[in-house]
Scaffold this motif. Structure first.
Motif, PDB file in Angstrom:
ATOM      1  N   LEU A  23      27.752  -3.959 -17.037  1.00  0.00           N
ATOM      2  CA  LEU A  23      28.752  -4.083 -15.985  1.00  0.00           C
ATOM      3  C   LEU A  23      29.485  -2.779 -15.759  1.00  0.00           C
ATOM      4  CD1 LEU A  23      30.225  -5.936 -14.016  1.00  0.00           C
ATOM      5  CD2 LEU A  23      31.800  -6.557 -15.877  1.00  0.00           C
ATOM      6  N   VAL A  24      29.835  -2.104 -16.855  1.00  0.00           N
ATOM      7  CA  VAL A  24      30.511  -0.803 -16.737  1.00  0.00           C
ATOM      8  C   VAL A  24      29.603   0.208 -16.026  1.00  0.00           C
ATOM      9  CG1 VAL A  24      31.376   1.149 -18.069  1.00  0.00           C
ATOM     10  CG2 VAL A  24      32.057  -1.169 -18.689  1.00  0.00           C
ATOM     11  N   LYS A  25      28.307   0.146 -16.417  1.00  0.00           N
ATOM     12  CA  LYS A  25      27.359   1.073 -15.795  1.00  0.00           C
ATOM     13  C   LYS A  25      27.249   0.813 -14.292  1.00  0.00           C
ATOM     14  CE  LYS A  25      22.559   2.618 -16.105  1.00  0.00           C
ATOM     15  NZ  LYS A  25      21.251   2.431 -16.769  1.00  0.00           N
ATOM     16  N   GLU A  26      27.155  -0.466 -13.961  1.00  0.00           N
ATOM     17  CA  GLU A  26      27.051  -0.805 -12.543  1.00  0.00           C
ATOM     18  C   GLU A  26      28.304  -0.373 -11.777  1.00  0.00           C
ATOM     19  OE1 GLU A  26      26.300  -4.940 -12.413  1.00  0.00           O
ATOM     20  OE2 GLU A  26      24.231  -4.781 -13.154  1.00  0.00           O
ATOM     21  N   ILE A  27      29.465  -0.618 -12.368  1.00  0.00           N
ATOM     22  CA  ILE A  27      30.720  -0.235 -11.708  1.00  0.00           C
ATOM     23  C   ILE A  27      30.798   1.279 -11.551  1.00  0.00           C
ATOM     24  CG2 ILE A  27      33.224  -0.199 -11.989  1.00  0.00           C
ATOM     25  CD1 ILE A  27      33.000  -2.925 -13.345  1.00  0.00           C
ATOM     26  N   TYR A  28      30.380   1.976 -12.638  1.00  0.00           N
ATOM     27  CA  TYR A  28      30.435   3.446 -12.586  1.00  0.00           C
ATOM     28  C   TYR A  28      29.484   3.961 -11.507  1.00  0.00           C
ATOM     29  CZ  TYR A  28      29.854   8.296 -13.970  1.00  0.00           C
ATOM     30  OH  TYR A  28      29.779   9.675 -13.965  1.00  0.00           O
ATOM     31  N   GLU A  29      28.278   3.418 -11.443  1.00  0.00           N
ATOM     32  CA  GLU A  29      27.311   3.881 -10.436  1.00  0.00           C
ATOM     33  C   GLU A  29      27.810   3.569  -9.029  1.00  0.00           C
ATOM     34  OE1 GLU A  29      23.685   1.963 -11.454  1.00  0.00           O
ATOM     35  OE2 GLU A  29      23.196   3.375 -13.074  1.00  0.00           O
ATOM     36  N   ALA A  30      28.426   2.376  -8.876  1.00  0.00           N
ATOM     37  CA  ALA A  30      28.942   2.015  -7.550  1.00  0.00           C
ATOM     38  C   ALA A  30      30.051   2.964  -7.134  1.00  0.00           C
ATOM     39  CB  ALA A  30      29.441   0.585  -7.580  1.00  0.00           C
ATOM     40  N   GLN A  31      30.932   3.263  -8.080  1.00  0.00           N
ATOM     41  CA  GLN A  31      32.011   4.190  -7.768  1.00  0.00           C
ATOM     42  C   GLN A  31      31.463   5.595  -7.467  1.00  0.00           C
ATOM     43  OE1 GLN A  31      34.634   3.964 -11.164  1.00  0.00           O
ATOM     44  NE2 GLN A  31      35.661   2.073 -10.407  1.00  0.00           N
ATOM     45  N   TYR A  32      30.427   5.979  -8.210  1.00  0.00           N
ATOM     46  CA  TYR A  32      29.842   7.318  -7.984  1.00  0.00           C
ATOM     47  C   TYR A  32      29.215   7.395  -6.604  1.00  0.00           C
ATOM     48  CZ  TYR A  32      26.658  11.263  -8.439  1.00  0.00           C
ATOM     49  OH  TYR A  32      25.959  12.438  -8.212  1.00  0.00           O
ATOM     50  N   LEU A  33      28.491   6.349  -6.230  1.00  0.00           N
ATOM     51  CA  LEU A  33      27.851   6.349  -4.914  1.00  0.00           C
ATOM     52  C   LEU A  33      28.894   6.328  -3.804  1.00  0.00           C
ATOM     53  CD1 LEU A  33      24.924   3.831  -5.568  1.00  0.00           C
ATOM     54  CD2 LEU A  33      24.784   6.325  -5.348  1.00  0.00           C
TER      55      LEU A  33
END
Length: 438
Positions: free
Chosen positions: A376-386
């Protein structure tokens, strides 16, 4: 101290508490059993000793009755009674024949194998004697000085004379007790012919009493009404002093306790019929309880051995019980350090098995939760990065035309001002910037 105990491991606490409880239980049981056993044993001993001395009293009574019967033997001898009933003759020959008749009968009485009868006296117009040894009379003595003689003349009952030095003879040798009986005339009723006195030593009583053993610190005693000792097998005079304590006449004492120094004694007593004597049995409680003490010590040793064995078994059981718990504790420490992949390897079906199963399920859930959280953290981080990247790209797309226009305009102005070198330099920088953004 309490903090130290609190900091002990569960194994140490369990072993300590259980060991103390086992030892206290054994100690309490041993003390209680010993106390109850000694009380019961003392009560049984008291009853047993009382029965013994009651039987002993009957035996002594039988013995005294034999002496009493011996004292009336002359009554059944017609020649003796005839001689006693005849008046005193002035003829020496007749008087000598009378003495010979009476004393020959008394000597025949002494032929019996009994060693306790020392002398038999008939006190009439003269003193006649038969005995196991020869003795001469003390003719100067006054018979009225003897209470037993005056009492015998006044009553037809038997009189038991307490222990005394031999009487009526000039050189007494032994201490004796006596049975005295009045002799009545058969021909002339109401006429007193004299008194018969039988002297006996302690041989008969000793042969009866010696069959009973009261232990090395105890003894049997026979005291008369004045508390004079008739017989004693006690080795200490202190035991006699115990028996001289006043008591109700004719009453028996059963299990009375007395102290001599630090040692406790049990005193049983009973009266001897037809006499003013009292038979005492003195037992040392220490000797009576020797067997109980030995049993107590053996019981205590066996109990301690069983306790030690129980503690050893408890130790083995505790190890088998605590070992999986300690393994779970160590696994929990690893979980605290972040290792959620540990497993409790156990196939137990008891509470510890259930605890291990719950631990494994907990670590599995924690591991799954941690993986889910990481994803979940990874997904949130990737979403924020994109999102940031999109914002930057959008910004870049907005600023590119305006930026190029301003830059080209500035370069144009530099060239117009004759600053060609500066214009060329700005062109190169713009070229590099656009290359990097491509």
């Amino acid at each position: 101290m309490n903090k130290k105990i609190i900091s002990w491991s569960i194994k140490s606490k369990l072993l300590s508490i259980t060991s103390v409880l086992i030892l206290l239980s054994v100690l309490f049981t041993s003390i209680f059993s010993y106390s109850e056993y000694t009380k019961e044993f003392a009560a049984q001993s008291e009853k047993g000793v009382q029965q013994i001395i009651d039987q002993l009293s009957l035996n002594i009574e039988t013995y005294i009755n034999e002496i009493l019967r011996l004292s009336v033997t002359p009554v059944y001898n017609s020649s003796v009674m005839q001689a006693l009933d005849s008046p005193k003759s002035e003829s020496d020959a007749a008087q000598l024949e009378k003495r010979w008749t009476i004393e020959n009968s008394l000597e025949n009485m002494m032929i019996t194998p009994r060693q306790d009868i020392l002398s038999v006296y008939i006190i009439a117009d003269e003193i006649y004697r038969g005995g196991k040894y020869s003795a001469s009379f003390d003719y100067e003595q006054d018979l009225n000085q003897y209470d037993w003689y005056k009492k015998a003349l006044q009553t037809d009952e038997y009189i038991i004379v307490p222990v005394h030095k031999e009487q009526l003879i000039t050189n007494p040798k032994f201490r004796v007790f006596s049975v005295v009986k009045r002799l009545n005339s058969i021909k002339h009723r109401g006429t007193v012919l004299g008194v018969i006195k039988v002297d006996a030593n302690y041989t008969g009583i000793e042969s009866i009493c010696s069959r009973v053993n009261m232990g090395k610190d105890g003894g049997l005693l026979i005291l008369d009404e004045n508390r004079n000792t008739i017989y004693s097998s006690a080795g200490s005079e202190n035991l006699t002093d115990i028996c001289r304590i006043p008591e109700d006449k004719g009453k028996s004492k059963s299990g009375v306790m007395a102290m001599i120094g630090t040692q406790k004694y049990m005193v049983n007593s009973t009266s001897i019929p037809h006499t003013d004597w009292t038979l005492f049995a003195v037992n040392s409680l220490k000797n009576l309880n020797e067997e109980a003490d030995c049993t107590r010590n053996k019981t205590f040793l066996i109990s301690v051995a069983c306790s030690v064995l129980a503690i050893l078994v408890l130790l083995l059981f505790t190890n088998s019980f605590i070992k999986p718990l300690m393994k779970i504790v160590n696994l929990m420490r690893e979980v605290e350090n972040g290792n959620f992949h540990v497993k409790f390897q156990n196939v137990r079906k008891d509470e510890i098995g259930y605890l291990g199963f719950s631990f494994n399920r907990m670590t599995s859930r924690l591991n799954e939760t941690m993986e889910e959280n990481a994803n979940l953290v990874k997904e949130i981080y990737e979403a924020q990065y994109l999102q940031k990247e999109a914002q930057i790209n959008a910004l870049c797309s907005q600023i590119k035309p305006h930026f190029i226009y301003n830059t080209l305009n500035m370069i144009s102005m530099l060239m117009q001002c004759g600053r060609c070198e500066k214009a060329v330099d700005n062109i190169n920088k713009l070229s590099s910037l656009l290359r990097s953004m491509a």
